[in-house]
Design a protein around this motif. Structure first.
Motif, PDB file in Angstrom:
ATOM      1  N   ASP A 366       0.665  -1.200   0.416  1.00  0.00           N
ATOM      2  CA  ASP A 366       0.137   0.119  -0.289  1.00  0.00           C
ATOM      3  C   ASP A 366       0.701   1.224   0.276  1.00  0.00           C
ATOM      4  N   ARG A 376      -3.258   7.727   0.733  1.00  0.00           N
ATOM      5  CA  ARG A 376      -3.336   6.332  -0.469  1.00  0.00           C
ATOM      6  C   ARG A 376      -2.574   7.652  -1.990  1.00  0.00           C
ATOM      7  N   ASN A 401      -3.714   3.061  -5.133  1.00  0.00           N
ATOM      8  CA  ASN A 401      -2.021   2.678  -4.552  1.00  0.00           C
ATOM      9  C   ASN A 401      -1.310   1.233  -4.185  1.00  0.00           C
TER      10      ASN A 401
END
Ligand SMILES: Cc1ncc(COP(=O)(O)O)c(C=O)c1O
Length: 445
Positions: A366, A376, A401
């Motif tokens: 992430d 993100r 993302n």
């Protein structure tokens, strides 16, 4: 002009827009194991495995030989009217490897999407109830039933509505971000609250046929659930006579280190769908479920002329044998643990790595612009992907993302080392401002 450029130019003249999400100009000539070769002779390590449909790798001999041998016998006779041995053998095998301590039956289709449509038909018919509940961020496919179940992208809703009636969506119990993108993760009770409110105010629980889950939301960003949620959800389902179905199309067949990802949780779904890697990449999906539910409809309620194609059945049997012979379930677990030893350190080392999660070789990284708020950073993720591509590694970002790390399970440790080196240096380059020139306009979901 490079061959790939020529091919891609032609492609754009004939292949329509809705059929491809754009990432890189990779025109494939052939592949082997976890390696792809493009039409200009460049090689790439494949961390996408054709969207997890190549769990046993590209062109494995065991599978190609099985396909060739069946093709010479007969290519197809429709199971809608007649019988053949590959179908029987595969159905038996799927009943053995699918989770659930009950008598099972199987139905076949051509893509994951139609299998999920089958869940809608079977659960509505069996329960006599109209409503289906699934999760925000879910991706279940591209037919009207599976689209109605999905809630991930407006491009899957805009311009061709309405969807099927009777579908509702609840928040996924994300164990990294809380509801509505909050950096604070919610508890099991908090995640269940919208469903409970639904049952109190606008969806009678006794009219709900089924709740459909992805154990790890794949295209939704490799999201894992908070501990105990699925078990609590199953209790709730049982108390209201609601069926529980698992879409294991992306996470099944070794991706998480088990035949079914369900095995990681203490739940026993009534219906489960497989697809993608099932027939080594040939078109095939399957619904496996409780016999009494599966037999609830009468033909031709769920049949496809070219379904359970004997070539696909033999490919599937060979794929399953290969997973067994090469111990790829354990391989997925071990290789997953191996890459995580290194990736988990990235969370401390890099400002841009907010989370690394997943099971086996189903891993999400992430990428964030602000670790505390878990903001993100889709641009950064795509820049990393582009740098990897330039250095011979194929990886994409989902859910804006999240880097999707899902290589074929046959990937070697050497290839994993190379891929990790390239990925790690791409993140370093991002953080030292060396990726600013990448133009990512129009790329990605
Ligand atoms: C979890 C899940 N379900 C269903 C599907 C749809 O499968 P198909 O594209 O084979 O119809 C996908 C495809 O990405 C998926 O990831």
């Amino acid at each position: 002009m490079k061959k790939s450029e020529q091919l891609i130019n032609q492609d754009s003249q004939y292949f329509a827009k809705p059929g491809r999400i754009k990432y890189y100009p990779l025109a494939i000539s052939h592949g082997y194991g976890a390696t792809l070769v493009d039409v200009d002779g460049n090689t790439y390590i494949d961390l996408l495995a054709s969207a997890s449909s190549q769990n046993v790798g590209h062109a494995p001999k065991q599978v190609t030989e099985a396909i060739k041998s069946q093709v010479d016998k007969f290519i197809h006779y429709t199971p809608a009217y007649m019988y053949h041995e590959p179908l029987v053998k595969l159905s038996k095998k799927l009943c053995e490897i699918a989770p659930g301590n009950y008598e099972k039956r199987v139905l076949f289709g051509l893509s994951g999407s139609d299998a999920n449509d089958g869940i809608v038909k079977l659960s509505r018919a069996y329960t006599g109830r109209p409503y289906i509940i699934s999760f925000v961020n879910a991706y279940h496919g591209s037919t009207y039933g599976s689209l109605s179940m999905s809630a991930i992208s407006l491009n899957m809703r805009k311009k061709y509505g309405p969807m099927l009636p009777g579908f509702y969506h609840i928040p996924f119990p994300d164990k990294y971000r809380g509801m509505f993108g909050s950096p604070n993760v919610n508890t099991v009770e908090e995640y269940l609250a919208p469903l409970k409110e639904m049952f109190e105010k606008y969806v009678p629980a006794e009219e709900v046929a089924c709740i459909v889950i992805e154990t790890i939301q794949g295209d939704g960003g490799l999201l894992e659930p908070v501990e105990g949620y699925f078990e609590a959800l199953q209790d709730l389902c049982k108390s209201h006579g609601i069926l529980l179905a698992v879409d294991d199309i992306q996470q099944g067949l070794g991706r998480t280190g088990k035949w079914s990802s369900v095995t990681h949780y203490n739940i026993e779904p009534d219906l489960i769908t497989f697809g993608k890697s099932l027939a080594g990449g040939l078109p095939m999906s399957a619904i496996v479920g409780r016999a009494e539910i599966m037999d609830t409809l009468d033909a031709p309620a769920h049949l496809f002329t070219t379904g359970a194609n004997p070539v696909s059945c033999e490919a599937a049997l060979a794929t399953i044998s290969m997973i067994e012979d090469e111990n790829l379930l354990q391989g997925s677990t071990d290789k997953g643990a191996y890459v995580r030893q290194r990736m988990d350190q990235w969370k401390e080392r890099f400002e841009s790595v907010g989370d690394v999660r997943g099971k086996g070789l189903s891993i999400g990284i992430d990428i964030v612009s602000d670790k505390k708020n878990k903001t993100r950073d889709g641009e950064a993720a795509l820049k990393i992907c582009n740098r990897c591509f330039d250095n011979g590694v194929v990886i994409i970002a989902v859910a804006e993302n999240v880097l999707r790390f899902q290589p074929p399970l046959v990937i070697t440790y050497e290839e994993l080392d190379t891929a990790l080196n390239i990925l790690e240096s791409a993140i370093e380059d991002l953080e030292s401002g060396k990726l600013n020139d990448y133009d990512i306009a129009g790329q990605g979901w």
